[in-house]
Design an enzyme around this catalytic site. Structure first.
Site, PDB file in Angstrom:
ATOM      1  N   SER A  13      22.818  60.227  27.899  1.00  0.00           N
ATOM      2  CA  SER A  13      22.306  59.742  29.183  1.00  0.00           C
ATOM      3  C   SER A  13      22.186  58.210  29.158  1.00  0.00           C
ATOM      4  O   SER A  13      22.084  57.597  28.090  1.00  0.00           O
ATOM      5  CB  SER A  13      20.941  60.376  29.451  1.00  0.00           C
ATOM      6  N   CYS A  50      29.993  65.046  32.376  1.00  0.00           N
ATOM      7  CA  CYS A  50      29.849  63.636  32.770  1.00  0.00           C
ATOM      8  C   CYS A  50      30.905  63.265  33.792  1.00  0.00           C
ATOM      9  O   CYS A  50      30.804  62.221  34.442  1.00  0.00           O
ATOM     10  CB  CYS A  50      29.957  62.741  31.561  1.00  0.00           C
ATOM     11  N   GLU A  87      21.263  61.177  38.579  1.00  0.00           N
ATOM     12  CA  GLU A  87      22.208  62.104  37.948  1.00  0.00           C
ATOM     13  C   GLU A  87      21.465  63.424  37.750  1.00  0.00           C
ATOM     14  O   GLU A  87      20.536  63.510  36.944  1.00  0.00           O
ATOM     15  CB  GLU A  87      22.685  61.575  36.591  1.00  0.00           C
TER      16      GLU A  87
HETATM   17  P1  NAD Z   1      20.700  62.659  25.842  1.00  0.00           P
HETATM   18  O1  NAD Z   1      20.789  61.210  26.125  1.00  0.00           O
HETATM   19  O2  NAD Z   1      19.422  63.358  26.088  1.00  0.00           O
HETATM   20  O3  NAD Z   1      21.053  62.935  24.292  1.00  0.00           O
HETATM   21  C1  NAD Z   1      22.212  62.418  23.684  1.00  0.00           C
HETATM   22  C2  NAD Z   1      21.946  62.237  22.193  1.00  0.00           C
HETATM   23  O4  NAD Z   1      20.883  61.298  22.026  1.00  0.00           O
HETATM   24  C3  NAD Z   1      21.525  63.512  21.488  1.00  0.00           C
HETATM   25  O5  NAD Z   1      22.148  63.575  20.236  1.00  0.00           O
HETATM   26  C4  NAD Z   1      20.020  63.362  21.374  1.00  0.00           C
HETATM   27  O6  NAD Z   1      19.486  64.014  20.242  1.00  0.00           O
HETATM   28  C5  NAD Z   1      19.834  61.871  21.260  1.00  0.00           C
HETATM   29  N1  NAD Z   1      18.553  61.407  21.829  1.00  0.00           N
HETATM   30  C6  NAD Z   1      17.873  61.972  22.862  1.00  0.00           C
HETATM   31  N2  NAD Z   1      16.749  61.265  23.111  1.00  0.00           N
HETATM   32  C7  NAD Z   1      16.728  60.235  22.237  1.00  0.00           C
HETATM   33  C8  NAD Z   1      15.819  59.154  22.006  1.00  0.00           C
HETATM   34  N3  NAD Z   1      14.709  59.004  22.742  1.00  0.00           N
HETATM   35  N4  NAD Z   1      16.106  58.278  21.031  1.00  0.00           N
HETATM   36  C9  NAD Z   1      17.220  58.414  20.282  1.00  0.00           C
HETATM   37  N5  NAD Z   1      18.115  59.425  20.454  1.00  0.00           N
HETATM   38  C10 NAD Z   1      17.874  60.313  21.417  1.00  0.00           C
HETATM   39  O7  NAD Z   1      21.913  63.354  26.626  1.00  0.00           O
HETATM   40  P2  NAD Z   1      22.203  64.909  26.798  1.00  0.00           P
HETATM   41  O8  NAD Z   1      21.213  65.488  27.733  1.00  0.00           O
HETATM   42  O9  NAD Z   1      22.409  65.549  25.475  1.00  0.00           O
HETATM   43  O10 NAD Z   1      23.647  64.849  27.498  1.00  0.00           O
HETATM   44  C11 NAD Z   1      23.819  64.714  28.875  1.00  0.00           C
HETATM   45  C12 NAD Z   1      24.047  63.272  29.257  1.00  0.00           C
HETATM   46  O11 NAD Z   1      25.188  62.752  28.574  1.00  0.00           O
HETATM   47  C13 NAD Z   1      24.356  63.097  30.740  1.00  0.00           C
HETATM   48  O12 NAD Z   1      23.681  61.960  31.199  1.00  0.00           O
HETATM   49  C14 NAD Z   1      25.861  62.895  30.776  1.00  0.00           C
HETATM   50  O13 NAD Z   1      26.341  62.181  31.889  1.00  0.00           O
HETATM   51  C15 NAD Z   1      26.062  62.130  29.512  1.00  0.00           C
HETATM   52  N6  NAD Z   1      27.431  62.211  29.065  1.00  0.00           N
HETATM   53  C16 NAD Z   1      28.230  61.119  29.253  1.00  0.00           C
HETATM   54  C17 NAD Z   1      29.549  61.163  28.878  1.00  0.00           C
HETATM   55  C18 NAD Z   1      30.434  59.977  29.075  1.00  0.00           C
HETATM   56  O14 NAD Z   1      31.566  60.022  28.616  1.00  0.00           O
HETATM   57  N7  NAD Z   1      30.001  58.920  29.709  1.00  0.00           N
HETATM   58  C19 NAD Z   1      30.076  62.334  28.306  1.00  0.00           C
HETATM   59  C20 NAD Z   1      29.233  63.426  28.123  1.00  0.00           C
HETATM   60  C21 NAD Z   1      27.905  63.350  28.511  1.00  0.00           C
END
Ligand code: NAD
Length: 498
Positions: free
Chosen positions: A228, A283, A383
């Site tokens: 995210s 995404c 989103e």
């Molecule tokens: P997220 O940001 O919650 O988590 C992603 C990763 O970050 C995970 O491995 C998680 O353990 C880690 N994380 C979560 N909170 C954290 C924190 N406070 N500090 C450090 N690390 C932390 O995302 P999600 O819910 O797993 O995935 C969905 C999101 O990913 C959506 O926003 C989507 O749009 C995005 N996404 C983007 C793409 C792209 O190519 N731009 C592709 C796939 C997904």
């Protein structure tokens, strides 16, 4: 039902320590807990990074031929086991099996690209730039690198990075999402089977504590993050402050613009597939449908016809759409639906009622369609990451373009039209990293690079393709002078020609 312990893989071997913290893994179609995941402490991350760092030295010096052979072997294994990996994805993420298989196939394409690493790492050579002086360039591995991935593509997103990082001669520590960690462990086992030396590919499971340690560790040289936007920004800022190379791909709000001359059947099919496929947890999902008037009424009628045929249920039962990934995420998305109704948007299709072909405790929400959404509503600004499609009606192409360009995200977008000139104008004027023309989800092939603009990417390097090869290597340029003994150079005993 028994729960499985899911743990880190260090140097090809499951970790045998005792974890102070764990988290639960669910089957979203039943709501049952299926796994207990070890969450790494900073000390465990240090243990993994040391193994990766040590392994990177020998792997970085392994010949290109040998590295490419491992890549080819891995490609064969992944292709042979793709159904098994897809089943693991469906069991923990919830997406339907065909979708899960599709994600592994897209990941395979990156492996196939990385098989060409000897060609991709060819440098330049300029002969005799000055008398007896040649200049040439090489690209060398970085060392140990980290990949931090999101829940929504548990196999494909890691495969955007790991094959290229490994092919370039780096070792990898991957930290998958804690929501669906098993696919990464299964793929890591295939790397070992393919002959990758132990320690080159490692998996550490965890949350913020593990991520923070990876971002601080001096032996992690680069970080590829996908998730995210707030976390992507955080990872970019902290990683670069610690001197690392970082590419951090963030969230999205993708718009599909439909002009009045578009093929409306094609556009309606595309909107339904791109809006509700994988329950909108992509995404590159379309979440804002920009209808350039007078197209909206006809387009919405066609979309509603198609939505009426969609089956939402357990991903193993041949449904069109699965559940959301967790209960809290489902509740958050339902909260957005309620907010949309309250803000005055017209709820054209309400997905809250079902029916759902799955367990009573599954994390269900069916396809939901809003009409007459305005840009100030939270269903438009945020989103949502669920099966909620918002139609925004605009009077003209210019109004559509302004709307898309005013959005803080810039991951993907699509335009549907039969006017080549309008499509060409859009691809030039729109401020988005990936653009589809009559294609709703324009995910680039592996030999191009994937990445958005604005709040959808922090850093300047996109994923895979030649940008991926650049990200995982450093350039070096050598300027060398070798005196020719036959033309006045040092006399080293070579025979002369005159
Ligand atoms: P997220 O940001 O919650 O988590 C992603 C990763 O970050 C995970 O491995 C998680 O353990 C880690 N994380 C979560 N909170 C954290 C924190 N406070 N500090 C450090 N690390 C932390 O995302 P999600 O819910 O797993 O995935 C969905 C999101 O990913 C959506 O926003 C989507 O749009 C995005 N996404 C983007 C793409 C792209 O190519 N731009 C592709 C796939 C997904």
């Amino acid at each position: 039902m028994s729960t499985e312990r899911i743990t880190h893989l260090i140097g090809g071997t499951p970790w045998t320590g005792v974890s102070e913290r764990t988290s639960k893994v669910y089957n979203p179609a039943t709501g049952e807990v299926t796994g207990e995941l070890d969450l790494a402490s900073a000390a465990t991350v240090d243990e993994v990074v040391k193994v990766a760092h040590d392994a990177s030295r020998a792997w970085g010096r392994t010949s290109l031929t040998k590295r490419a052979q491992v890549l080819f072997a891995f490609r064969e294994l992944l292709n042979a086991r793709k159904e098994e990996i897809a089943a693991l994805i469906t069991a923990e993420h919830g997406k339907v099996l065909s979708d899960a298989l599709g994600e592994v196939t897209r990941g395979l394409e990156v492996v196939e690209f990385a098989c060409g690493i000897p060609h991709l790492l060819k440098g330049g050579f300029s002969e005799n730039v000055s008398t007896n002086v040649d200049v040439y360039s090489i690209r060398q591995p970085l060392g140990a690198v980290a990949v931090i991935s999101p829940f929504n593509f548990p196999a494909m997103v890691p495969l955007w990075f790991v094959p290229i990082a490994v092919a370039c001669g780096n070792s990898v520590v991957i930290k998958p999402s804690e929501k669906d960690p098993s696919a990464v462990n299964a793929v890591a086992a295939l790397w070992k089977e393919a002959g990758l030396p132990d320690g080159v590919m490692n998996v550490v499971h965890g949350d913020k504590e593990a991520v923070d340690r990876l971002l601080e560790h001096p032996d992690i040289k680069a970080v590829s993050f996908v998730g995210s936007t707030p976390i992507a920004r955080y990872v970019y800022e902290k990683g670069t402050a610690n001197g690392k190379r970082v590419q951090a791909l963030g969230g999205a709000k993708n718009h599909m613009v439909v002009l009045p001359d578009a093929d409306l059947d094609l556009a309606a099919d595309a909107a339904v597939n791109a809006g509700f496929g994988s329950a909108g947890e992509r995404c590159m999902a379309i979440s804002a449908l920009v209808a350039v008037e007078p197209v909206a009424d006809d387009l919405i009628a066609k979309i509603k016809q198609r939505m009426a045929t969609l089956r939402t249920g357990d991903g193993t039962r041949g449904c069109d759409m699965g559940p959301l990934v967790t209960g809290p995420h489902r509740d958050k998305v339902v909260g957005y639906v309620e907010a949309g109704v309250e803000a005055g948007a017209e709820l054209a299709v309400d997905g809250r009622e079902g029916p759902f072909d799955g367990g009573d405790d599954g994390f269900w929400l069916g396809p939901t369609l809003f009409d007459k959404v305005t840009p100030d509503m939270s269903i438009y600004t945020d989103e949502i990451f669920g099966p909620v499609l918002s139609v925004v009606r605009v009077p003209s192409y210019d109004a559509a373009l302004d709307l898309v360009n005013a959005n803080p995200y810039g991951n993907g977008t699509a335009i549907f039209t039969n006017d080549g000139g309008a499509a060409r104008r859009y691809q030039t004027e729109v401020e988005v990293g990936m653009v589809g023309v009559n294609v709703p989800i324009p995910v680039p092939m592996a030999y191009y690079s994937f990445g958005g603009w604005k709040n959808s990417l922090f850093g300047d390097t996109h994923a895979h393709g030649t940008e991926g090869v650049h990200f995982f290597t450093r350039g070096k340029v050598i300027t060398s002078r070798w005196l020719d003994p036959s033309h006045g150079g040092l006399n080293l005993g070579f025979p002369t020609h005159d």
